[in-house]
Design a protein around this motif. Structure first.
Motif, PDB file in Angstrom:
ATOM      1  N   GLY A  70       0.947 -10.252   1.732  1.00 59.29           N
ATOM      2  CA  GLY A  70      -0.187  -9.421   2.123  1.00 59.29           C
ATOM      3  C   GLY A  70       0.062  -8.592   3.369  1.00 59.29           C
ATOM      4  N   ARG A  71       1.280  -8.586   3.846  1.00 61.34           N
ATOM      5  CA  ARG A  71       1.602  -7.806   5.044  1.00 61.34           C
ATOM      6  C   ARG A  71       1.688  -6.320   4.711  1.00 61.34           C
ATOM      7  N   ILE A  72       2.163  -6.015   3.513  1.00 63.78           N
ATOM      8  CA  ILE A  72       2.198  -4.634   3.048  1.00 63.78           C
ATOM      9  C   ILE A  72       1.174  -4.514   1.935  1.00 63.78           C
ATOM     10  N   SER A  73       0.232  -3.607   2.135  1.00 61.97           N
ATOM     11  CA  SER A  73      -0.788  -3.384   1.110  1.00 61.97           C
ATOM     12  C   SER A  73      -0.319  -2.264   0.189  1.00 61.97           C
ATOM     13  N   ILE A  74      -0.435  -2.492  -1.112  1.00 66.24           N
ATOM     14  CA  ILE A  74      -0.029  -1.457  -2.058  1.00 66.24           C
ATOM     15  C   ILE A  74      -1.235  -0.691  -2.589  1.00 66.24           C
ATOM     16  N   ALA A  75      -2.410  -0.969  -2.032  1.00 69.51           N
ATOM     17  CA  ALA A  75      -3.636  -0.310  -2.489  1.00 69.51           C
ATOM     18  C   ALA A  75      -3.558   1.206  -2.300  1.00 69.51           C
ATOM     19  N   ASP A  76      -2.962   1.655  -1.214  1.00 70.09           N
ATOM     20  CA  ASP A  76      -2.865   3.091  -0.934  1.00 70.09           C
ATOM     21  C   ASP A  76      -1.567   3.710  -1.428  1.00 70.09           C
ATOM     22  N   SER A  77      -0.752   2.935  -2.100  1.00 69.54           N
ATOM     23  CA  SER A  77       0.535   3.414  -2.607  1.00 69.54           C
ATOM     24  C   SER A  77       0.538   3.295  -4.129  1.00 69.54           C
ATOM     25  N   PRO A  78       0.142   4.354  -4.820  1.00 67.64           N
ATOM     26  CA  PRO A  78      -0.036   4.264  -6.275  1.00 67.64           C
ATOM     27  C   PRO A  78       1.245   4.002  -7.062  1.00 67.64           C
TER      28      PRO A  78
END
Length: 138
Positions: A70-78
């Motif tokens: 959860g350190r890198i969120s992929i929510a903003d990276s489609p």
């Protein structure tokens, strides 16, 4: 009083184990890798895992670990996906894709049903029925 020392799983150096799983030098290195990934993703939201790996020189395994922690969120990276642990298909959440998860649930349910059937068969084998006993009298 004994000291809790162990070899770092990453570099092999001996260190006193505290809260971190790795030695202090590797903790700093991992943090530097995280910062490199986070900075690159802020500038390039449409990159994929391969591009992030190539541009930051952070191992894919470590990037995937950052995502799963959860350190890198992929929510903003489609375009940022990582491989399913079972089949390797690209996914955006959890550790398995939907088809592997469904297969696992189906297999577990099937095994549980087989276990119940085996238990019932053993139960029947250890008990006698009164009709069986009456047949022997005739």
């Amino acid at each position: 009083m004994s000291m809790n020392v162990q070899n770092c799983p990453r570099c092999g150096k001996l260190f006193v184990k505290g809260f971190a799983e790795t030695c202090p030098a590797c903790v700093k290195d991992i943090e530097a890798q995280y910062v490199a990934c986070a900075d690159y993703l802020r500038q390039n939201r449409k990159c994929d895992l391969q591009e992030l790996h190539e541009e930051t020189e952070v191992p894919m395994r470590q990037i995937i670990r950052f995502i799963r922690e959860g350190r890198i969120s992929i929510a903003d990276s489609p375009n940022l996906t990582y491989p399913c642990e079972v089949c390797g298909n690209p996914i955006r959440e959890h550790t398995m894709c939907d088809s592997c998860r469904q297969r696992l649930v189906r297999d577990v349910n099937q095994m549980m049903d087989e276990g119940k059937n085996n238990a019932n068969a053993e139960k029947d084998a250890h008990h006698f029925r009164i009709t069986d006993r009456l047949k022997d009298r005739h």
